[in-house]
Enzyme design. Structure first.
Site, PDB file in Angstrom:
ATOM      1  N   HIS A   1      -4.732   1.115   6.754  1.00 21.12           N
ATOM      2  CA  HIS A   1      -4.663   0.437   8.143  1.00 21.12           C
ATOM      3  C   HIS A   1      -5.904   0.760   8.698  1.00 21.12           C
ATOM      4  CE1 HIS A   1      -0.785  -0.406   6.813  1.00 21.12           C
ATOM      5  NE2 HIS A   1       0.005   0.479   7.393  1.00 21.12           N
TER       6      HIS A   1
ATOM      7  N   LYS B   1       0.685  -1.145   0.049  1.00 24.14           N
ATOM      8  CA  LYS B   1      -0.048   0.009   0.077  1.00 24.14           C
ATOM      9  C   LYS B   1       0.701   1.432  -0.035  1.00 24.14           C
ATOM     10  CE  LYS B   1       0.435   2.217   3.394  1.00 24.14           C
ATOM     11  NZ  LYS B   1       1.408   2.501   4.059  1.00 24.14           N
TER      12      LYS B   1
ATOM     13  N   GLU C   1       2.211   7.266  16.512  1.00 27.83           N
ATOM     14  CA  GLU C   1       3.555   7.007  16.393  1.00 27.83           C
ATOM     15  C   GLU C   1       4.461   7.925  17.054  1.00 27.83           C
ATOM     16  OE1 GLU C   1       4.799   4.690  12.602  1.00 27.83           O
ATOM     17  OE2 GLU C   1       3.248   6.226  12.033  1.00 27.83           O
TER      18      GLU C   1
ATOM     19  N   HIS D   1      -0.180  -4.576   6.024  1.00 31.18           N
ATOM     20  CA  HIS D   1       0.350  -5.670   6.940  1.00 31.18           C
ATOM     21  C   HIS D   1      -0.521  -5.400   8.445  1.00 31.18           C
ATOM     22  CE1 HIS D   1       2.536  -2.020   8.546  1.00 31.18           C
ATOM     23  NE2 HIS D   1       2.805  -2.458   9.510  1.00 31.18           N
TER      24      HIS D   1
ATOM     25  N   ASP E   1      -1.183   7.424   3.796  1.00 27.58           N
ATOM     26  CA  ASP E   1      -0.268   6.610   4.394  1.00 27.58           C
ATOM     27  C   ASP E   1      -0.834   5.344   5.226  1.00 27.58           C
ATOM     28  OD1 ASP E   1       2.354   5.610   5.003  1.00 27.58           O
ATOM     29  OD2 ASP E   1       2.458   6.759   6.888  1.00 27.58           O
TER      30      ASP E   1
HETATM   31  C1  BG6 Z   1       3.350   1.743   7.202  1.00 31.30           C
HETATM   32  C2  BG6 Z   1       3.453   3.272   7.139  1.00 31.30           C
HETATM   33  O1  BG6 Z   1       2.304   1.242   6.638  1.00 31.30           O
HETATM   34  O2  BG6 Z   1       3.041   1.461   8.481  1.00 31.30           O
HETATM   35  C3  BG6 Z   1       4.351   4.008   8.217  1.00 31.30           C
HETATM   36  O3  BG6 Z   1       3.767   3.683   5.884  1.00 31.30           O
HETATM   37  C4  BG6 Z   1       4.274   3.395   9.414  1.00 31.30           C
HETATM   38  O4  BG6 Z   1       4.575   5.408   8.007  1.00 31.30           O
HETATM   39  C5  BG6 Z   1       4.004   2.077   9.692  1.00 31.30           C
HETATM   40  O5  BG6 Z   1       4.969   3.953  10.314  1.00 31.30           O
HETATM   41  C6  BG6 Z   1       3.403   1.453  11.004  1.00 31.30           C
HETATM   42  O6  BG6 Z   1       3.912   0.164  11.027  1.00 31.30           O
HETATM   43  P1  BG6 Z   1       4.299  -0.723  12.400  1.00 31.30           P
HETATM   44  O7  BG6 Z   1       3.896  -2.117  12.133  1.00 31.30           O
HETATM   45  O8  BG6 Z   1       5.702  -0.476  12.115  1.00 31.30           O
HETATM   46  O9  BG6 Z   1       3.702  -0.088  13.284  1.00 31.30           O
END
Ligand code: BG6
Length: 505
Positions: A250, A158, A226, A188, A245
């Site tokens: 997500h 994505k 985050e 993911h 993003d």
């Molecule tokens: C990604 C985003 O898909 O997911 C990022 O592009 C983000 O910006 C990340 O930091 C977060 O995933 P995880 O699994 O590391 O929390």
């Protein structure tokens, strides 16, 4: 402990049928470095990838095979053991190339032909979304989508396109080269253990499902926060912002798994249909017709973990005037009998106070008068599904506070993966690469649910694109600008702040 764990996983994950070639496009990018290469290495360590596999990385950066091996070694060195590494590294190859140029694919083809005769092919596209069409067309031009003796799977990350129209175009082009069952679109979050658990938690526990509706639920909140900034991804991030993003993918997928109707079986097709139906029932997020329902933020400088961090606009010279939002808060509604009128609040962003992802279901206050008459404050139950870190589920319940008087207190009842199961969680990228290779599409969004989710946010993208909309600045390390809190205050509600104490042993 580690040895036991890997044995268990070996029993659980079946080896992927060799010979296998993984073509990793964008092999030196941030995602490959953070997630994909470590996941592939772990699959190798667990015996899922045999010695008869090879990975050919391609990216612009000039590198020899040996230099690429050194590069990967640095990435996986925290998890590497010498024996594992020396076997793994022999399978790594590299072609320096421009993904928009067919000549580069000729070199890739040549490199592959020299290595091995025939087998299964797994393409992993982890590059800028604007290059996807070039990649697909070049693969077609060089007939790389075919293998004479095995399967081809095409994995892509994505965001799938940059808006509704481009995602439709991408889907059309993909289907001219691959069959739908060869395409694996990666989001993911769908493979995070706690998101996978939602199906079991909701439909495997009789006590929750009949409360899972507008009659009993006051509101639903999803936070994906985050502490991290954009690292070295200025170019990529500024072109997409927080909406593309994480919201389009997500957050909307997490929401779908939380609220969709119960599938009649576990067939991937049935689950996909339910996901798509739910997404189609979401009201579009339109900042013009619904002002105040969506607010944008961008991080200013601030302090995180005692360190001063830069403002977004200071991260790179080209960002100095950027209006790209790095955080968002939004209110959504679902047009369905079950959820009509129940507000859903989404919040996501970079450089926020904590790195945490969770879903909270705020139940309504119980309808009774007796406690109120005695001036005892009672609150609705709160169910928190902690996606990360410290994965688990917490239900806050009202109990009588011990003592002579009648007082009420809200206390947590929690389930934590860490203490309950004596095994590690399968990391999302390992699970997805494994599932794609084994041909299980359950956890992958399909063309139609992706298009439905673009439809929800398209008015927001148009709004951001059209005008000179200044995002509200927020201090790095805070929970976003004051407008985030106001969005809920208008409804007499507040964000449920994630507790750092959940499952934190
Ligand atoms: C990604 C985003 O898909 O997911 C990022 O592009 C983000 O910006 C990340 O930091 C977060 O995933 P995880 O699994 O590391 O929390």
């Amino acid at each position: 402990m580690a040895a036991k764990l890997s044995l268990k996983l070996k029993n659980f994950m079946q080896p992927i049928r060799p010979p296998l070639t993984i073509f990793l496009l964008g092999a030196t990018g941030d995602l490959a470095k953070k997630k994909i290469l470590p996941a592939i290495f772990q699959l190798f360590k667990k015996g899922v990838l045999s010695n008869n596999f090879q990975l050919i990385g391609m990216a612009r950066r000039p590198m020899t095979h040996q230099q690429f091996q050194n590069y990967v070694n640095k990435i996986v060195s925290p998890i590497v053991k010498d024996a594992d590494w020396s076997k793994f590294s022999q399978n790594l190859f590299y072609v320096s190339g421009d993904l928009t140029n067919a000549e580069s694919y000729k070199e890739l083809k040549h490199c592959h032909q020299q290595l091995q005769a025939c087998g299964n092919h797994l393409w992993y596209v982890a590059t800028l979304p604007k290059l996807y069409l070039d990649v697909i067309r070049n693969i077609k031009e060089l007939s790389l989508e075919k293998t004479a003796c095995g399967w081809t799977k095409f994995l892509l990350e994505k965001p799938f396109g940059t808006d509704l129209v481009s995602s439709q175009l991408l889907n059309r082009e993909l289907l001219q080269v691959f069959a739908e069952d060869q395409i694996y679109r990666i989001d993911h979050f769908l493979a995070k253990e706690t998101i996978q658990n939602l199906m079991v938690f909701r439909f495997g526990n009789g006590i929750f499902e009949h409360l899972w509706n507008r009659h009993h639920v006051d509101n639903i909140q999803i936070t994906v926060a985050e502490q991290m900034g954009i690292n070295e991804r200025a170019d990529f991030y500024d072109s997409i912002g927080v909406v593309r993003d994480v919201v389009q993918n997500h957050l909307l997928q997490m929401l779908t798994m939380t609220l969709m109707e119960e599938p009649v079986d576990l067939q991937p097709k049935t689950i996909h249909t339910h996901r798509m139906q739910f997404l189609s029932q979401l009201e579009v997020l339109d900042p013009i017709t619904n002002p105040g329902k969506v607010v944008f933020g961008q991080y200013d400088q601030g302090t995180l973990d005692g360190k001063l961090v830069k403002a977004y606009r200071q991260e790179a010279a080209e960002l100095s005037n950027s209006l790209t939002p790095t955080a968002i808060a939004a209110k959504l509604c679902v047009n369905s009998k079950r959820w009509q009128g129940t507000p859903i609040y989404l919040r996501a962003g970079k450089r926020l106070a904590q790195s945490v992802a969770e879903i909270t279901i705020q139940f309504k206050e119980p309808i009774n008068e007796m406690f109120k008459k005695h001036g005892i404050v009672q609150r609705g139950n709160l169910l928190t599904l902690r996606i990360q870190p410290n994965e688990g589920v917490v239900l806050r319940m009202n109990v009588k506070k011990p003592g002579l008087d009648l007082n009420m207190s809200q206390v947590p009842m929690q389930f934590c993966y860490k203490s309950e199961f004596q095994m590690g969680l399968v990391e999302a990228y390992q699970k997805l690469i494994y599932d794609a290779a084994q041909g299980d599409p359950t956890l992958f969004p399909q063309a139609l649910d992706i298009e439905a989710s673009w439809r929800v946010i398209q008015p927001t993208l148009d709004y951001l694109q059209d005008g000179d909309h200044q995002p509200d600045l927020y201090r790095a390390g805070s929970w976003g600008p004051p407008s985030f809190a106001k969005l809920l205050a208008r409804d007499n509600r507040h964000w449920s702040e994630p507790s750092p104490g959940i499952c934190n042993f």
